[in-house]
Design a protein around this motif. Structure first.
Motif, PDB file in Angstrom:
ATOM      1  N   GLN A  45       0.832  -1.204   0.000  1.00 41.61           N
ATOM      2  CA  GLN A  45       0.000   0.000   0.000  1.00 41.61           C
ATOM      3  C   GLN A  45       0.867   1.255   0.000  1.00 41.61           C
ATOM      4  OE1 GLN A  45      -2.639  -0.532   3.321  1.00 41.61           O
ATOM      5  NE2 GLN A  45      -4.016  -1.873   2.171  1.00 41.61           N
ATOM      6  N   ARG A  46       1.946   1.237   0.790  1.00 42.02           N
ATOM      7  CA  ARG A  46       2.860   2.386   0.803  1.00 42.02           C
ATOM      8  C   ARG A  46       3.537   2.549  -0.557  1.00 42.02           C
ATOM      9  NH1 ARG A  46       3.414   0.399   5.851  1.00 42.02           N
ATOM     10  NH2 ARG A  46       5.314  -0.773   5.471  1.00 42.02           N
ATOM     11  N   LEU A  47       3.909   1.430  -1.176  1.00 47.66           N
ATOM     12  CA  LEU A  47       4.528   1.482  -2.498  1.00 47.66           C
ATOM     13  C   LEU A  47       3.545   2.025  -3.535  1.00 47.66           C
ATOM     14  CD1 LEU A  47       6.964   0.895  -4.301  1.00 47.66           C
ATOM     15  CD2 LEU A  47       6.143  -1.464  -4.494  1.00 47.66           C
ATOM     16  N   ASP A  48       2.306   1.591  -3.469  1.00 45.39           N
ATOM     17  CA  ASP A  48       1.280   2.128  -4.374  1.00 45.39           C
ATOM     18  C   ASP A  48       1.141   3.633  -4.207  1.00 45.39           C
ATOM     19  OD1 ASP A  48       0.708  -0.336  -5.496  1.00 45.39           O
ATOM     20  OD2 ASP A  48      -1.063  -0.692  -4.254  1.00 45.39           O
ATOM     21  N   GLY A  49       1.135   4.094  -2.957  1.00 44.85           N
ATOM     22  CA  GLY A  49       1.030   5.535  -2.696  1.00 44.85           C
ATOM     23  C   GLY A  49       2.211   6.293  -3.275  1.00 44.85           C
ATOM     24  N   LEU A  50       3.408   5.752  -3.118  1.00 46.20           N
ATOM     25  CA  LEU A  50       4.606   6.386  -3.656  1.00 46.20           C
ATOM     26  C   LEU A  50       4.552   6.430  -5.187  1.00 46.20           C
ATOM     27  CD1 LEU A  50       7.416   7.592  -3.287  1.00 46.20           C
ATOM     28  CD2 LEU A  50       8.315   5.246  -3.246  1.00 46.20           C
ATOM     29  N   LEU A  51       4.111   5.356  -5.812  1.00 49.62           N
ATOM     30  CA  LEU A  51       3.993   5.343  -7.269  1.00 49.62           C
ATOM     31  C   LEU A  51       3.000   6.394  -7.757  1.00 49.62           C
ATOM     32  CD1 LEU A  51       4.086   1.517  -8.003  1.00 49.62           C
ATOM     33  CD2 LEU A  51       5.853   3.205  -8.558  1.00 49.62           C
ATOM     34  N   GLU A  52       1.893   6.557  -7.048  1.00 48.82           N
ATOM     35  CA  GLU A  52       0.913   7.587  -7.411  1.00 48.82           C
ATOM     36  C   GLU A  52       1.525   8.970  -7.294  1.00 48.82           C
ATOM     37  OE1 GLU A  52      -2.092   7.278  -8.841  1.00 48.82           O
ATOM     38  OE2 GLU A  52      -1.629   5.134  -8.910  1.00 48.82           O
ATOM     39  N   GLU A  53       2.315   9.208  -6.245  1.00 54.76           N
ATOM     40  CA  GLU A  53       2.977  10.509  -6.086  1.00 54.76           C
ATOM     41  C   GLU A  53       3.952  10.756  -7.228  1.00 54.76           C
ATOM     42  OE1 GLU A  53       4.840  11.066  -2.254  1.00 54.76           O
ATOM     43  OE2 GLU A  53       3.117  10.163  -1.232  1.00 54.76           O
ATOM     44  N   LEU A  54       4.717   9.738  -7.593  1.00 53.95           N
ATOM     45  CA  LEU A  54       5.685   9.892  -8.674  1.00 53.95           C
ATOM     46  C   LEU A  54       4.991  10.144 -10.010  1.00 53.95           C
ATOM     47  CD1 LEU A  54       8.264   7.115  -7.723  1.00 53.95           C
ATOM     48  CD2 LEU A  54       8.571   9.603  -7.554  1.00 53.95           C
ATOM     49  N   LYS A  55       3.876   9.473 -10.237  1.00 53.83           N
ATOM     50  CA  LYS A  55       3.108   9.707 -11.473  1.00 53.83           C
ATOM     51  C   LYS A  55       2.623  11.150 -11.533  1.00 53.83           C
ATOM     52  CE  LYS A  55       0.960   5.221 -12.162  1.00 53.83           C
ATOM     53  NZ  LYS A  55      -0.344   4.563 -12.281  1.00 53.83           N
ATOM     54  N   ALA A  56       2.182  11.669 -10.408  1.00 49.22           N
ATOM     55  CA  ALA A  56       1.647  13.032 -10.364  1.00 49.22           C
ATOM     56  C   ALA A  56       2.761  14.058 -10.646  1.00 49.22           C
ATOM     57  CB  ALA A  56       1.020  13.319  -9.002  1.00 49.22           C
ATOM     58  N   LEU A  57       4.020  13.724 -10.356  1.00 51.38           N
ATOM     59  CA  LEU A  57       5.128  14.635 -10.582  1.00 51.38           C
ATOM     60  C   LEU A  57       5.609  14.647 -12.035  1.00 51.38           C
ATOM     61  CD1 LEU A  57       7.273  13.943  -7.401  1.00 51.38           C
ATOM     62  CD2 LEU A  57       5.842  15.935  -7.856  1.00 51.38           C
ATOM     63  N   ARG A  58       5.273  13.600 -12.772  1.00 49.43           N
ATOM     64  CA  ARG A  58       5.710  13.528 -14.173  1.00 49.43           C
ATOM     65  C   ARG A  58       4.897  14.497 -15.021  1.00 49.43           C
ATOM     66  NH1 ARG A  58       6.966   7.766 -16.512  1.00 49.43           N
ATOM     67  NH2 ARG A  58       7.475   9.172 -18.197  1.00 49.43           N
ATOM     68  N   PRO A  59       5.561  15.211 -15.908  1.00 51.20           N
ATOM     69  CA  PRO A  59       4.835  16.170 -16.737  1.00 51.20           C
ATOM     70  C   PRO A  59       3.838  15.512 -17.678  1.00 51.20           C
ATOM     71  CG  PRO A  59       7.184  16.101 -17.334  1.00 51.20           C
ATOM     72  CD  PRO A  59       6.985  15.209 -16.150  1.00 51.20           C
ATOM     73  N   ASP A  60       4.101  14.306 -18.144  1.00 48.40           N
ATOM     74  CA  ASP A  60       3.176  13.653 -19.074  1.00 48.40           C
ATOM     75  C   ASP A  60       2.071  12.888 -18.353  1.00 48.40           C
ATOM     76  OD1 ASP A  60       4.618  11.538 -18.062  1.00 48.40           O
ATOM     77  OD2 ASP A  60       5.451  10.912 -19.995  1.00 48.40           O
ATOM     78  N   GLY A  61       2.124  12.818 -16.993  1.00 47.93           N
ATOM     79  CA  GLY A  61       1.075  12.188 -16.198  1.00 47.93           C
ATOM     80  C   GLY A  61       1.072  10.680 -16.247  1.00 47.93           C
ATOM     81  N   LEU A  62       2.072  10.070 -16.870  1.00 47.77           N
ATOM     82  CA  LEU A  62       2.131   8.614 -16.952  1.00 47.77           C
ATOM     83  C   LEU A  62       2.861   8.093 -15.794  1.00 47.77           C
ATOM     84  CD1 LEU A  62       2.749   8.180 -20.761  1.00 47.77           C
ATOM     85  CD2 LEU A  62       0.604   7.909 -19.549  1.00 47.77           C
TER      86      LEU A  62
END
Length: 116
Positions: free
Chosen positions: A99-116
């Protein structure tokens, strides 16, 4: 035989390590059976099956009663429940990590300019 909890877990997991013993327990989960009935699906001698049954009995995973000339085996739930409780703590640990890893991945996706 009475074990302390760590010794009981060791005996339970040692008994469960063998696929033949797991298959015997699966059969007994459907209802009690004689040694001969338990031996039917296996290509091994009755003495070999009896050794597996003794290991399961020693670990407290099965019990045997006496009914006239028969000694049917039945599954005993307590050691399996204790092993399940022990494993459950680790499942919760890994689930929390995922669950923590999923949360971190969502944060990283949000930081990417292309949203992927």
């Amino acid at each position: 035989m009475s074990y302390s909890q760590p010794e009981q877990l060791n005996a339970t997991f040692a008994a469960l390590a063998d696929p033949t013993r797991r298959a015997i327990l699966a059969r007994l989960a459907q209802g009690e059976a004689s040694v001969n009935e338990l031996a039917l699906p296996f290509a091994m001698s009755q003495p070999a099956i009896s050794k597996h049954i003794k290991v399961l009995e020693h670990a407290g995973l099965i019990s045997r009663s006496r009914e006239a000339q028969k000694r049917p085996c039945r599954i005993e739930a307590k050691p399996l429940a204790e092993a399940s409780e022990w494993l459950e703590r680790y499942r919760q640990f890994w689930e929390g990590n995922f669950q923590r890893l999923d949360g971190l991945l969502e944060e990283l996706k949000a930081l990417r300019p292309d949203g992927l």
